[in-house]
Each structure stands twice: as C-alpha cells, then as structure tokens.
Scaffold this motif. Structure first.
Motif, mmCIF file in Angstrom:
data_model
loop_
_atom_site.group_PDB
_atom_site.id
_atom_site.type_symbol
_atom_site.label_atom_id
_atom_site.label_comp_id
_atom_site.label_asym_id
_atom_site.label_seq_id
_atom_site.Cartn_x
_atom_site.Cartn_y
_atom_site.Cartn_z
ATOM 1 N N LEU A 228 11.053 9.808 -2.683
ATOM 2 C CA LEU A 228 10.796 11.210 -2.872
ATOM 3 C C LEU A 228 9.414 11.303 -2.795
ATOM 4 N N THR A 229 8.356 10.931 -3.118
ATOM 5 C CA THR A 229 7.369 11.338 -3.110
ATOM 6 C C THR A 229 6.006 10.557 -1.940
ATOM 7 N N GLY A 230 7.317 9.616 -0.657
ATOM 8 C CA GLY A 230 6.364 9.197 0.087
ATOM 9 C C GLY A 230 6.197 8.049 0.425
ATOM 10 N N LYS A 231 6.091 7.020 0.041
ATOM 11 C CA LYS A 231 5.763 5.881 1.147
ATOM 12 C C LYS A 231 5.162 4.919 0.161
ATOM 13 N N THR A 232 6.024 3.105 0.911
ATOM 14 C CA THR A 232 5.249 2.082 0.605
ATOM 15 C C THR A 232 5.582 0.748 1.582
ATOM 16 N N VAL A 233 3.920 0.445 1.942
ATOM 17 C CA VAL A 233 4.276 -0.455 3.435
ATOM 18 C C VAL A 233 3.587 -1.662 2.873
ATOM 19 N N VAL B 158 1.146 -1.073 0.037
ATOM 20 C CA VAL B 158 0.465 0.408 -0.526
ATOM 21 C C VAL B 158 0.540 1.213 0.017
ATOM 22 N N ALA B 159 0.656 2.069 -0.791
ATOM 23 C CA ALA B 159 1.447 3.581 -1.111
ATOM 24 C C ALA B 159 0.347 4.126 -1.191
ATOM 25 N N ASP B 160 1.409 6.205 -0.767
ATOM 26 C CA ASP B 160 0.703 6.880 -0.190
ATOM 27 C C ASP B 160 2.066 7.987 -0.278
#
Length: 161
Positions: A150-155, A111-113
């Motif tokens: 650079l633009t967020g994260k992924t779990v 899940v990325a945001d």
C-alpha cells in the motif's frame, strides 16, 4: 543509518572450535556451524534517499557477509545492492530500506521504498550511460521479483550459495 543484524536461530550454543574450519571462523569463539545449526542471519538498514548512501549500502553488505562467513558472495551481492539501491534512490520515494537474509541455500537481498513506479528490465543503447541495472540483477541472481505494498514496493532477489 539505523542498522541491525540478528541471528535467526534458537538455542544457539557455543561449541568447541573445529580445527579444519574453512569458514573464516578460526580465531573466533565457537566453531563453524553445520547447515542444521546455522538457521539464518539478517541485517536491515534504512536511510534517506541520497546518492551517497549507495556506497554505505554496499559497505553494509560486504561487512555483513564477512561477519557471516560468506565473503565469496560479497562481489555479486555488492553489485546487486548497488543497482537496487541506486534505482530506489533515483526512481523511488522516501526512505530506502535494505534487508539481507542469509540462509543455507541463498542470500536474499530486498530493497524497499515508498515509490509506486514498478521497475522493469529494459534494453539500453550502447551510447546510454544508464538503464542496465535490472539486466545486471537478472544476470547475477537466481531470480528476482517485485512486491507491491500500500505504501510502495520491495524489490527482492536471491543469490544462490
């Protein structure tokens, strides 16, 4: 919600149906594929960070796993997806992306945001209604990790098959 599901195998052939198939493929063209033939399957969806989309993410997960012949993973996967997507909607920023990848050994849920805040496991008090999501993910999954971009994260986490 844009959705795609892609078989990740080359030179797939339609083969005769196997009479002792226990994968749920009976009644569909072809037969259950061996591990070497299966490769991996993936499904991706992106949607606005709205609470109602948590239910859509769960439904996508259950539908994909049923289509891929592994409904036994659905309950655990649905719970993990619910927790991760809820965290992205609540604490992340921008669109939320859900990716499911099924291989012979595991189901990877990512899940990325666009949020920069990193998730952390915390101990919720008995009277607190929230704060158990990553504890649940830790208990259910074989492992999980956070990848910063650079633009967020992924779990991402993995459920063993």
């Amino acid at each position: 919600m844009p959705v795609s599901s892609t078989p990740q195998r080359r030179n797939a052939r339609h083969l005769e149906q196997h009479p002792t198939d226990s994968s749920g493929a009976a009644g569909r063209p072809g037969r259950a594929l061996s591990a070497a033939e299966r490769g991996s399957w993936s499904a991706t969806a992106s949607f606005p960070p709205q609470p109602r989309n948590v239910a859509l993410a769960r439904r996508l997960t259950r539908t994909a796993l049923a289509a891929w012949g592994v409904p036994e993973l659905a309950d655990s996967a649905e719970l993990v997806v619910s927790e991760l997507v809820t965290n992205s909607v609540r604490y992340g920023r921008g669109a939320v992306s859900l990716t499911l990848v099924l291989t012979d050994g595991a189901l990877q849920i990512s899940v990325a945001d666009f949020g920069r805040g990193l998730p952390r496991v915390r101990r919720a008090g008995d009277d607190e209604p929230t704060g158990r999501g990553l504890s649940i993910v830790t208990a259910i999954s074989a492992r999980w990790l956070v990848t910063t971009r650079l633009t967020g994260k992924t779990v991402s986490c993995w459920l063993d098959r």
